[in-house]
Scaffold this motif. Structure first.
Motif, PDB file in Angstrom:
ATOM      1  N   SER A 110       8.977 -23.905 -17.740  1.00  0.00           N
ATOM      2  CA  SER A 110       9.771 -24.065 -18.920  1.00  0.00           C
ATOM      3  C   SER A 110       9.171 -23.312 -19.982  1.00  0.00           C
ATOM      4  O   SER A 110       8.165 -23.307 -20.237  1.00  0.00           O
ATOM      5  CB  SER A 110       9.857 -25.493 -19.121  1.00  0.00           C
ATOM      6  OG  SER A 110      10.406 -25.734 -20.643  1.00  0.00           O
ATOM      7  N   MET A 111      10.198 -22.810 -20.873  1.00  0.00           N
ATOM      8  CA  MET A 111       9.685 -22.108 -22.086  1.00  0.00           C
ATOM      9  C   MET A 111      10.626 -22.649 -23.261  1.00  0.00           C
ATOM     10  O   MET A 111      11.817 -23.057 -23.274  1.00  0.00           O
ATOM     11  CB  MET A 111       9.897 -20.608 -22.031  1.00  0.00           C
ATOM     12  CG  MET A 111       8.749 -20.032 -20.874  1.00  0.00           C
ATOM     13  SD  MET A 111       9.090 -18.295 -20.901  1.00  0.00           S
ATOM     14  CE  MET A 111       7.635 -17.746 -22.018  1.00  0.00           C
ATOM     15  N   GLN A 134      15.180 -25.026 -25.516  1.00  0.00           N
ATOM     16  CA  GLN A 134      14.398 -24.856 -24.533  1.00  0.00           C
ATOM     17  C   GLN A 134      15.099 -24.160 -23.097  1.00  0.00           C
ATOM     18  O   GLN A 134      16.214 -24.428 -23.119  1.00  0.00           O
ATOM     19  CB  GLN A 134      13.974 -26.489 -24.009  1.00  0.00           C
ATOM     20  CG  GLN A 134      12.843 -26.500 -22.879  1.00  0.00           C
ATOM     21  CD  GLN A 134      12.482 -27.962 -22.541  1.00  0.00           C
ATOM     22  OE1 GLN A 134      13.680 -28.842 -22.840  1.00  0.00           O
ATOM     23  NE2 GLN A 134      11.470 -28.216 -22.033  1.00  0.00           N
ATOM     24  N   ILE A 135      14.365 -23.571 -22.225  1.00  0.00           N
ATOM     25  CA  ILE A 135      15.034 -22.801 -21.171  1.00  0.00           C
ATOM     26  C   ILE A 135      14.058 -23.098 -20.156  1.00  0.00           C
ATOM     27  O   ILE A 135      12.822 -22.933 -20.243  1.00  0.00           O
ATOM     28  CB  ILE A 135      15.372 -21.312 -21.626  1.00  0.00           C
ATOM     29  CG1 ILE A 135      16.325 -20.777 -20.308  1.00  0.00           C
ATOM     30  CG2 ILE A 135      14.084 -20.819 -21.757  1.00  0.00           C
ATOM     31  CD1 ILE A 135      16.922 -19.400 -20.796  1.00  0.00           C
ATOM     32  N   SER A 178      18.407 -23.216 -17.253  1.00  0.00           N
ATOM     33  CA  SER A 178      19.174 -24.369 -17.879  1.00  0.00           C
ATOM     34  C   SER A 178      18.574 -24.278 -19.368  1.00  0.00           C
ATOM     35  O   SER A 178      17.419 -24.187 -19.578  1.00  0.00           O
ATOM     36  CB  SER A 178      18.817 -25.717 -17.123  1.00  0.00           C
ATOM     37  OG  SER A 178      19.422 -25.645 -16.025  1.00  0.00           O
ATOM     38  N   THR A 179      19.510 -24.670 -20.354  1.00  0.00           N
ATOM     39  CA  THR A 179      19.116 -24.594 -21.733  1.00  0.00           C
ATOM     40  C   THR A 179      19.240 -26.096 -22.448  1.00  0.00           C
ATOM     41  O   THR A 179      20.105 -26.978 -21.981  1.00  0.00           O
ATOM     42  CB  THR A 179      19.828 -23.634 -22.314  1.00  0.00           C
ATOM     43  OG1 THR A 179      21.208 -23.659 -22.231  1.00  0.00           O
ATOM     44  CG2 THR A 179      19.444 -22.286 -22.044  1.00  0.00           C
ATOM     45  N   ASN A 180      18.609 -26.345 -23.574  1.00  0.00           N
ATOM     46  CA  ASN A 180      18.647 -27.311 -24.197  1.00  0.00           C
ATOM     47  C   ASN A 180      18.498 -27.037 -25.663  1.00  0.00           C
ATOM     48  O   ASN A 180      17.510 -26.251 -25.964  1.00  0.00           O
ATOM     49  CB  ASN A 180      17.746 -28.387 -23.935  1.00  0.00           C
ATOM     50  CG  ASN A 180      17.824 -29.770 -24.653  1.00  0.00           C
ATOM     51  OD1 ASN A 180      18.719 -30.087 -24.948  1.00  0.00           O
ATOM     52  ND2 ASN A 180      16.626 -30.254 -25.090  1.00  0.00           N
ATOM     53  N   TYR A 181      19.258 -27.416 -26.606  1.00  0.00           N
ATOM     54  CA  TYR A 181      19.291 -27.096 -28.011  1.00  0.00           C
ATOM     55  C   TYR A 181      19.097 -28.253 -28.991  1.00  0.00           C
ATOM     56  O   TYR A 181      19.657 -29.358 -28.862  1.00  0.00           O
ATOM     57  CB  TYR A 181      20.555 -26.163 -28.763  1.00  0.00           C
ATOM     58  CG  TYR A 181      20.583 -25.008 -27.885  1.00  0.00           C
ATOM     59  CD1 TYR A 181      21.314 -24.648 -26.645  1.00  0.00           C
ATOM     60  CD2 TYR A 181      19.957 -23.607 -28.477  1.00  0.00           C
ATOM     61  CE1 TYR A 181      21.292 -23.516 -26.133  1.00  0.00           C
ATOM     62  CE2 TYR A 181      20.013 -22.496 -27.898  1.00  0.00           C
ATOM     63  CZ  TYR A 181      20.801 -22.381 -26.632  1.00  0.00           C
ATOM     64  OH  TYR A 181      20.559 -21.110 -25.896  1.00  0.00           O
ATOM     65  N   GLY A 182      18.422 -28.197 -30.120  1.00  0.00           N
ATOM     66  CA  GLY A 182      18.530 -28.898 -31.129  1.00  0.00           C
ATOM     67  C   GLY A 182      19.878 -29.259 -31.738  1.00  0.00           C
ATOM     68  O   GLY A 182      20.447 -28.095 -31.904  1.00  0.00           O
ATOM     69  N   ILE A 238      18.677 -19.169 -26.748  1.00  0.00           N
ATOM     70  CA  ILE A 238      17.766 -18.782 -26.209  1.00  0.00           C
ATOM     71  C   ILE A 238      17.884 -18.126 -24.820  1.00  0.00           C
ATOM     72  O   ILE A 238      18.670 -18.595 -24.070  1.00  0.00           O
ATOM     73  CB  ILE A 238      16.936 -20.155 -25.992  1.00  0.00           C
ATOM     74  CG1 ILE A 238      15.362 -20.151 -25.379  1.00  0.00           C
ATOM     75  CG2 ILE A 238      17.448 -21.265 -25.029  1.00  0.00           C
ATOM     76  CD1 ILE A 238      14.537 -21.226 -25.606  1.00  0.00           C
ATOM     77  N   SER A 239      17.111 -17.284 -24.666  1.00  0.00           N
ATOM     78  CA  SER A 239      17.016 -16.513 -23.247  1.00  0.00           C
ATOM     79  C   SER A 239      15.623 -16.279 -22.823  1.00  0.00           C
ATOM     80  O   SER A 239      14.844 -16.236 -23.633  1.00  0.00           O
ATOM     81  CB  SER A 239      17.840 -15.415 -23.389  1.00  0.00           C
ATOM     82  OG  SER A 239      17.242 -14.378 -24.240  1.00  0.00           O
ATOM     83  N   ARG A 240      15.683 -15.526 -21.538  1.00  0.00           N
ATOM     84  CA  ARG A 240      14.127 -15.440 -20.986  1.00  0.00           C
ATOM     85  C   ARG A 240      14.430 -14.386 -20.057  1.00  0.00           C
ATOM     86  O   ARG A 240      15.344 -14.350 -19.243  1.00  0.00           O
ATOM     87  CB  ARG A 240      13.430 -16.527 -20.477  1.00  0.00           C
ATOM     88  CG  ARG A 240      14.049 -17.352 -19.332  1.00  0.00           C
ATOM     89  CD  ARG A 240      13.379 -18.755 -18.993  1.00  0.00           C
ATOM     90  NE  ARG A 240      12.098 -18.252 -18.173  1.00  0.00           N
ATOM     91  CZ  ARG A 240      11.188 -19.215 -17.770  1.00  0.00           C
ATOM     92  NH1 ARG A 240      11.359 -20.383 -18.208  1.00  0.00           N
ATOM     93  NH2 ARG A 240      10.191 -18.912 -17.108  1.00  0.00           N
TER      94      ARG A 240
END
Length: 118
Positions: free
Chosen positions: A33-34, A50-51, A56-60, A69-71
């Protein structure tokens, strides 16, 4: 030893965009996770996005629809594309990573300042 190095912060006018980058280095088996956190002046640190390694992503709530967000797993790098920036987005932005070395530990970057002028 694992290091996270951030770049891309700066001063931008409201409505503008910025892209943050964070590269991990060191003896790394995997990075499950980052994430990006931020700490506005006088306030607590909060999750921005978070990704996972699978994407899979999660946002405030305050950044949904504006930040992405990406990685790139091969480069051990996470990005935060910020658009439609608001003065309330002003904060120190910190990169965070859960890293297997092979034990699982949490690491933080040194932080990068983002300032949005009205």
């Amino acid at each position: 030893q694992v290091q996270l190095v951030e770049s891309g912060g700066g001063l931008v006018q409201a409505g503008g965009s910025l892209r943050l980058s964070c590269a991990a280095s060191g003896t790394i088996f995997s990075i499950p996770s980052m994430a990006w956190y931020r700490q506005p002046p006088g306030k607590q640190r909060e999750l921005v996005a978070q990704i996972t390694s699978g994407g899979s992503t999660n946002y405030g709530d305050s950044v949904k629809g504006r930040f992405t967000i990406s990685r790139e797993n091969a480069k051990k790098t996470v990005y935060l594309q910020m658009t439609s920036l608001k003065p309330e987005d002003t904060a120190v932005y910190y990169c965070n990573a859960q890293v297997r070395t092979p034990s699982l530990n949490q690491y933080w970057g040194q932080g990068t300042q983002v300032t949005v002028s009205a």
